[in-house]
Design an enzyme around this catalytic site. Structure first.
Site, PDB file in Angstrom:
ATOM      1  N   ASP A  82       0.703  -0.986   0.125  1.00 35.76           N
ATOM      2  CA  ASP A  82       0.268   0.183   0.083  1.00 35.76           C
ATOM      3  C   ASP A  82       0.584   1.384  -0.283  1.00 35.76           C
ATOM      4  O   ASP A  82       1.651   1.459   1.077  1.00 35.76           O
ATOM      5  CB  ASP A  82      -0.745   0.250   1.371  1.00 35.76           C
ATOM      6  N   ASP A 104       1.133   5.371  -5.701  1.00 37.01           N
ATOM      7  CA  ASP A 104       0.804   6.688  -5.363  1.00 37.01           C
ATOM      8  C   ASP A 104       1.618   7.112  -5.959  1.00 37.01           C
ATOM      9  O   ASP A 104       2.545   8.224  -5.657  1.00 37.01           O
ATOM     10  CB  ASP A 104       0.684   6.430  -3.473  1.00 37.01           C
ATOM     11  N   HIS A 202      -9.696   4.684  -0.369  1.00 36.32           N
ATOM     12  CA  HIS A 202      -8.727   4.418   0.644  1.00 36.32           C
ATOM     13  C   HIS A 202      -9.712   5.768   2.343  1.00 36.32           C
ATOM     14  O   HIS A 202     -10.223   6.517   2.110  1.00 36.32           O
ATOM     15  CB  HIS A 202      -7.284   5.050   0.704  1.00 36.32           C
TER      16      HIS A 202
END
Length: 282
Positions: A82, A104, A202
């Protein structure tokens, strides 16, 4: 072996109108609890190693630990990195055996986010690994503000990268300790209209329960990331253990007692948003 990729579990979720939980793992006990909860509910689960977890435990150790649990589980378990902020970290996770990685690039210029995500997707797909990306930026409660997802940017990233799932910012926030998020359904529908991949929220700990259920059943949101409420559940379980026996000192004895309560607090959420499967012991 029930080790699965993100695509393996999100494709049916998206098609059939349910969501899979991405649970933030911080250690062996919570990971065991999450897998046991998913098994009890007949649902898949995504075990996520986030930046905080990786700062505490080396990536190779996490990969081996989570794969061990996944390979022994009767249902699909995804081993997911993650919030990987660097391509090298995502590639290292693939090399160590993660079945899914999130790059990300949400705070990068769109062109750079697309370019780096596309490079990662090519490498990951060649290794049989799924990729989640983010466009827009999900902020933090009492911290960095969000940048809502622009549908045109979302469409471009999905089209030009071949990513397997897309995290979006539509009112969700990280680190909320109560159900305070106000999801902008209009903004979510606008992203849905121009993309064709499962969507990820999220900061789902802060989304009111009824809204989580609605999103799972009525939209293409197929993955909820839950971290804060899981950490809070662990804290309550740990305090209960210590309150019952002020003399207990053995680490294993203490932490073992947190597994069952954590399992049972997660089961209702899996049941509410997950696949409609009848399980004998419900």
């Amino acid at each position: 072996m029930t080790l699965a990729t993100l695509r393996d579990v999100l494709t049916p979720a998206c098609a059939q109108g349910y969501a899979v939980l991405g649970v933030v793992v911080l250690g062996w006990e919570d990971a065991c609890a999450y897998v046991a909860a998913a098994e009890a509910e007949g649902a898949p689960i995504i075990l996520q190693a986030g930046p905080g977890c990786r700062a505490h435990t080396p990536l190779p150790v996490l990969a081996a630990m989570l794969r061990t649990l996944a390979e022994a589980a009767p249902g699909p378990v995804v081993v997911h990195l993650d919030h990987g902020y660097a391509l090298d970290e995502c590639l290292a996770a693939i090399d160590h055996g993660f079945t899914s990685v999130m790059f990300d690039g949400s705070n990068l210029p769109l062109v750079e986010n697309i370019a780096k995500t596309a490079r990662l997707v090519a490498r990951a797909h060649a290794a049989g690994v799924s990729v989640e990306a983010e466009v827009g930026s999900v902020g933090y409660a009492k911290g960095v503000a969000s940048r809502p997802t622009d549908p045109a940017e979302a469409a471009a990233l999905v089209r030009e990268t071949g990513v397997d799932a897309l995290a979006v910012s539509v009112g969700n926030l990280h680190l909320q300790q109560g159900p305070e998020a106000r999801i902008d359904l209009g903004a979510l529908r606008a992203v849905e209209a121009v993309t064709d991949v499962p969507l990820v929220l999220h900061g789902a700990s802060g989304i009111p329960h009824a809204m989580r259920v609605r999103l799972a059943r009525e939209t293409r949101v197929s993955k909820f990331n839950v971290g804060t409420e899981r950490r809070m559940a662990f804290g309550r379980a740990l305090r209960d253990v210590l309150a019952r026996d002020a003399a207990v000192f053995d680490r294993i004895a203490i932490l073992r007692e947190t597994v069952a309560p954590m399992r049972e607090t997660l089961r209702p959420l899996i049941r509410a948003v997950g696949p409609d499967i009848q399980v004998a012991d419900r």
